[in-house]
Design an enzyme around this catalytic site. Structure first.
Site, PDB file in Angstrom:
ATOM      1  N   HIS A  21       7.998 -21.245  15.545  1.00  0.00           N
ATOM      2  CA  HIS A  21       6.730 -20.894  14.898  1.00  0.00           C
ATOM      3  C   HIS A  21       5.527 -21.585  15.542  1.00  0.00           C
ATOM      4  CE1 HIS A  21       5.819 -18.176  11.771  1.00  0.00           C
ATOM      5  NE2 HIS A  21       5.689 -18.984  10.756  1.00  0.00           N
ATOM      6  N   ASN A  70       0.618 -20.825   6.876  1.00  0.00           N
ATOM      7  CA  ASN A  70       0.242 -19.894   5.807  1.00  0.00           C
ATOM      8  C   ASN A  70      -1.244 -19.919   5.468  1.00  0.00           C
ATOM      9  OD1 ASN A  70       2.976 -19.549   5.855  1.00  0.00           O
ATOM     10  ND2 ASN A  70       3.335 -20.103   3.737  1.00  0.00           N
ATOM     11  N   ASP A  95       3.693 -16.474  17.611  1.00  0.00           N
ATOM     12  CA  ASP A  95       5.078 -16.048  17.806  1.00  0.00           C
ATOM     13  C   ASP A  95       5.342 -14.736  17.068  1.00  0.00           C
ATOM     14  OD1 ASP A  95       6.682 -16.954  14.996  1.00  0.00           O
ATOM     15  OD2 ASP A  95       4.794 -17.968  15.404  1.00  0.00           O
ATOM     16  N   ASN A 116       3.248 -14.862   8.044  1.00  0.00           N
ATOM     17  CA  ASN A 116       2.297 -15.401   7.063  1.00  0.00           C
ATOM     18  C   ASN A 116       0.995 -15.884   7.690  1.00  0.00           C
ATOM     19  OD1 ASN A 116       4.034 -14.839   4.950  1.00  0.00           O
ATOM     20  ND2 ASN A 116       4.973 -16.854   4.990  1.00  0.00           N
TER      21      ASN A 116
END
Length: 194
Positions: A21, A70, A95, A116
């Site tokens: 991530h 997020n 990513d 997110n």
């Protein structure tokens, strides 16, 4: 369209450093290093920010939100509003597990696709920003929880592949920034480029 802001998406903290991530952060860090830019923590934007002076009165900003994935859109949105940067002048580097590891896809539209960080950007900016998507797929094993996969670390083999690909990621980003979306899409979105 001139890209005024390049946002690398990721999570702050040592626990997230080598995770899938955080690939957006890795690439934006490498871009900053190549162009000898210095990161500064800017509390007002909840982000690490690097100022890139291009001459002729043009400035480009690199940003790594510190709001966790997020909440990426909050930091990017604050900086964009402060400097009066339109969504179409923003490139997000992140990513994407729907793209094979090592490949890049450049696009200007679409849904968040379960990402997110991208959902947060859409919430705070609207759509219309450029997406510089870095493949981390396919998810293996297929039944693995998506969050566990993206927050997992690359295998040694995957890490080696990404190290070899880093120059390609940076040159592709430089192409996008220098020549625009169409040339970048034409060159980078071809599946035969490995």
């Amino acid at each position: 369209m001139f890209i005024s802001l390049v946002a690398g998406l990721g999570n702050p903290g040592r626990d997230y450093e080598a995770t899938r991530h955080n690939l957006g952060w890795v690439v934006v860090d490498a871009l900053a290093k190549k162009h000898r830019l210095t990161w500064k923590h800017v509390a007002q934007f909840e982000a690490e920010v690097a100022r890139w002076e291009l001459g002729a009165g043009r400035t480009r900003w690199l940003v790594k939100p510190l709001t966790f994935m997020n909440g990426s859109g909050k930091a990017v949105g604050n900086l964009a509003r402060f400097y009066k940067i339109e969504p179409s002048e923003i490139a997000a580097v992140y990513d994407d597990l729907t793209i094979d590891l090592g490949l890049i896809k450049v696009s200007t539209s679409g849904s968040a696709g379960g990402h997110n960080g991208v959902a947060s950007l859409i919430e705070h900016l609207g759509s219309g920003f450029v997406r510089y998507r870095l493949g981390i797929g396919p998810k293996q094993p297929a039944q693995m929880d998506m969050a566990a996969f993206v927050l997992g670390k690359f295998t040694l083999e995957q890490h080696d592949l990404l190290s070899q690909k880093l120059d390609h990621y940076i040159s592709g980003l430089d192409l996008l920034l220098a020549r625009g979306i169409e040339p970048a899409m034409n060159q980078l979105n071809r599946r035969d480029i490995k």
